[in-house]
Design a protein around this motif. Sequence first.
Motif, PDB file in Angstrom:
ATOM      1  N   THR A   1       0.832  -1.204   0.000  1.00  0.00           N
ATOM      2  CA  THR A   1       0.000   0.000   0.000  1.00  0.00           C
ATOM      3  C   THR A   1       0.866   1.252   0.000  1.00  0.00           C
TER       4      THR A   1
ATOM      5  N   ALA B   1       2.431   1.779  -3.319  1.00  0.00           N
ATOM      6  CA  ALA B   1       1.457   2.330  -4.264  1.00  0.00           C
ATOM      7  C   ALA B   1       1.256   3.820  -4.015  1.00  0.00           C
ATOM      8  N   PHE B   2       1.244   4.234  -2.749  1.00  0.00           N
ATOM      9  CA  PHE B   2       1.122   5.657  -2.432  1.00  0.00           C
ATOM     10  C   PHE B   2       2.335   6.412  -2.976  1.00  0.00           C
TER      11      PHE B   2
ATOM     12  N   THR C   1       2.274   6.873  -6.572  1.00  0.00           N
ATOM     13  CA  THR C   1       1.297   7.878  -6.980  1.00  0.00           C
ATOM     14  C   THR C   1       1.915   9.274  -6.901  1.00  0.00           C
TER      15      THR C   1
ATOM     16  N   ALA D   1      -9.488   4.224   0.475  1.00  0.00           N
ATOM     17  CA  ALA D   1      -9.614   3.682  -0.884  1.00  0.00           C
ATOM     18  C   ALA D   1     -10.895   2.866  -1.028  1.00  0.00           C
TER      19      ALA D   1
ATOM     20  N   PHE E   1      -6.171   0.275  -1.704  1.00  0.00           N
ATOM     21  CA  PHE E   1      -5.503   1.354  -2.430  1.00  0.00           C
ATOM     22  C   PHE E   1      -4.729   0.810  -3.623  1.00  0.00           C
TER      23      PHE E   1
ATOM     24  N   ARG F   1      -6.163   6.430  -7.834  1.00  0.00           N
ATOM     25  CA  ARG F   1      -5.177   6.655  -6.756  1.00  0.00           C
ATOM     26  C   ARG F   1      -4.816   8.141  -6.702  1.00  0.00           C
TER      27      ARG F   1
END
Length: 176
Positions: free
Chosen positions: A2, A5-6, A9, A63, A81, A89
Motif C-alpha cells: 500500500t 502504491a502511495f 502515486t 480507498a 488502495f 489513486r
Amino acid sequence: MTLEAFADTIIPGEKRFPDDVAVAGASAGGGAVAAGALELLSHPAGGLAESLDGLSQMLNLHAMLYANERGLALDEALPSFVALPFAARTELVAQLTHPEHPEKPLWVGLALFSNMAFDSAAHLPTLEALAAKHPGLTAMGYAQPDPDGVWRFPDSSYGRPLARIHPNTTSTGSPA
C-alpha cells in the motif's frame, strides 16, 4: 504494498516486473519506489516508522470508501488502495492532501518522504546512491564528484562568484 502504491502515486515510475501491482507503470524510469521511498519511510530517524501500519490501514479504508462511492469493483486479493486504477489513486491522494482535509498533515508528510527519497536519496550516502545510479539523482543530472570523492565546482554556477571570499577564510574553506 500500500505504501509503495502511495509513493508511486506521488512520483510514478515503471513497473519493476510484469505483474507489479504496487507500481502502476505510469511513467518511464524509476520513480519514488525505485528511489527507496519505503526504505526512507521505514527509517527510524524519520519518525514515521511506527505509524506506517496505521497509515496503510487508513489509506486502504479511504480507498475502499472511495471505490464504494464510485461503484468501482476492487480486486479483493489486493489492499484496496493498490487495487485502485492509477487515475483513481491520484484523485484520492489529491483529496487526502487537500488543504481542507482533516487528515492532510498525515498524507502530506507521507508524500514529502516519497519526494525526499527521489529528490535527495536522504536514506543513502550520496556517493553510494550515485554509484547505484539512483533514479532521482540520475534524472536530475546530479554532478559526480571528482575522482577522490569530493565535489568541487571550479566555475561558479552563475558564471561569476556570488560573493568575495572573506579574508579570514582558511585554506580548507572554513571561516576563521
